[in-house]
Design an enzyme around this catalytic site. Sequence first.
Site, PDB file in Angstrom:
ATOM      1  N   PRO A 160       0.785  -1.232   0.000  1.00 16.45           N
ATOM      2  CG  PRO A 160      -0.111  -1.095   2.140  1.00 16.45           C
ATOM      3  CD  PRO A 160       0.528  -2.059   1.181  1.00 16.45           C
ATOM      4  CG  ASN A 161      -0.248   4.297   1.257  1.00 15.32           C
ATOM      5  OD1 ASN A 161      -1.246   4.794   0.736  1.00 15.32           O
ATOM      6  ND2 ASN A 161      -0.277   3.762   2.465  1.00 15.32           N
ATOM      7  NE  ARG A 212       4.050   6.688   1.708  1.00 11.80           N
ATOM      8  CZ  ARG A 212       4.250   5.448   2.124  1.00 11.80           C
ATOM      9  NH1 ARG A 212       4.629   4.506   1.267  1.00 11.80           N
ATOM     10  NH2 ARG A 212       4.069   5.133   3.373  1.00 11.80           N
ATOM     11  CE1 TYR A 257       8.934   4.981   2.624  1.00 13.88           C
ATOM     12  CE2 TYR A 257       7.467   6.871   2.872  1.00 13.88           C
ATOM     13  CZ  TYR A 257       7.935   5.647   3.322  1.00 13.88           C
ATOM     14  OH  TYR A 257       7.421   5.085   4.459  1.00 13.88           O
ATOM     15  CG  ASN A 296       8.408  -2.112   0.420  1.00 15.22           C
ATOM     16  OD1 ASN A 296       7.848  -2.242   1.513  1.00 15.22           O
ATOM     17  ND2 ASN A 296       9.020  -0.999   0.060  1.00 15.22           N
ATOM     18  CB  ALA A 335       1.466   0.097   6.259  1.00 15.97           C
ATOM     19  CD  GLU A 375      10.691  -7.741   5.706  1.00 21.27           C
ATOM     20  OE1 GLU A 375      10.962  -8.852   6.221  1.00 21.27           O
ATOM     21  OE2 GLU A 375      10.257  -6.777   6.365  1.00 21.27           O
ATOM     22  CG  HIS A 407      11.049  -2.437   4.593  1.00 20.91           C
ATOM     23  ND1 HIS A 407       9.685  -2.364   4.435  1.00 20.91           N
ATOM     24  CD2 HIS A 407      11.303  -3.621   5.199  1.00 20.91           C
ATOM     25  CE1 HIS A 407       9.138  -3.453   4.960  1.00 20.91           C
ATOM     26  NE2 HIS A 407      10.093  -4.232   5.425  1.00 20.91           N
ATOM     27  NE  ARG A 418       9.989   5.953   8.602  1.00 24.65           N
ATOM     28  CZ  ARG A 418       9.071   5.753   7.644  1.00 24.65           C
ATOM     29  NH1 ARG A 418       9.260   4.781   6.741  1.00 24.65           N
ATOM     30  NH2 ARG A 418       7.997   6.504   7.570  1.00 24.65           N
TER      31      ARG A 418
HETATM   32  C1  DQA Z   1       8.246   0.965   3.885  1.00 24.56           C
HETATM   33  C2  DQA Z   1       8.315   1.148   5.392  1.00 24.56           C
HETATM   34  C3  DQA Z   1       6.960   0.930   6.029  1.00 24.56           C
HETATM   35  O1  DQA Z   1       7.039   1.102   7.433  1.00 24.56           O
HETATM   36  C4  DQA Z   1       5.960   1.932   5.482  1.00 24.56           C
HETATM   37  O2  DQA Z   1       4.676   1.673   5.998  1.00 24.56           O
HETATM   38  C5  DQA Z   1       5.941   1.976   3.994  1.00 24.56           C
HETATM   39  C6  DQA Z   1       7.178   1.850   3.252  1.00 24.56           C
HETATM   40  C7  DQA Z   1       9.582   1.298   3.199  1.00 24.56           C
HETATM   41  O3  DQA Z   1       9.757   0.855   2.074  1.00 24.56           O
HETATM   42  O4  DQA Z   1      10.418   2.002   3.768  1.00 24.56           O
HETATM   43  O5  DQA Z   1       4.896   2.204   3.387  1.00 24.56           O
HETATM   44  O6  DQA Z   1       7.955  -0.398   3.611  1.00 24.56           O
END
Ligand code: DQA
Length: 138
Positions: A10-11, A18, A23, A72, A75, A96, A98, A105
């Site tokens: 998501p997002n 964003r 990011y 990835n 959230a 995995e 990120h 964080r």
């Molecule tokens: C994320 C880190 C997550 O905590 C966050 O909710 C994201 C992006 C990252 O790629 O840094 O949406 O996965």
Amino acid sequence: MQKLIIINGPNLNLLGKREPAIYGSLSFTEFMDKIKTKYPKVQIDYFQSNIEGELINKLQEVGFNYDGIILNAAAYTHTSIGLGDAVKAIETPVVEVHISNTFNREEFRHQSFISPNARGVILGFGLQSYELAIQSFL
Ligand code: DQA
């Protein structure tokens, strides 16, 4: 030809727009174009969804016939037992990733339901985290 897929949660469709301080300002489409040009001998597919069940469906769909999955879960990483179980259920290894270093964080980002069943975890290198994950499969 090796078959890899990047699955974004998501997002992450908003990358580039964003919170660029965290990011970055590159869109994922631009990044994918670069990556595909750089690794022409690898098939690198891409899937993004904001919907937890769609991510689980995709993991099940590719999880027995791809060579590697770069996930990835955004959230959902920190909340989804269902995604964690899906990673455990499939045969294809999952790395995995990120973009940000989730450990510097908020505390709620320190837990991952994906990590226990992932082959490895790469985080904190910006979009380069994805490239490092691709390299881990080569
Ligand atoms: C994320 C880190 C997550 O905590 C966050 O909710 C994201 C992006 C990252 O790629 O840094 O949406 O996965």
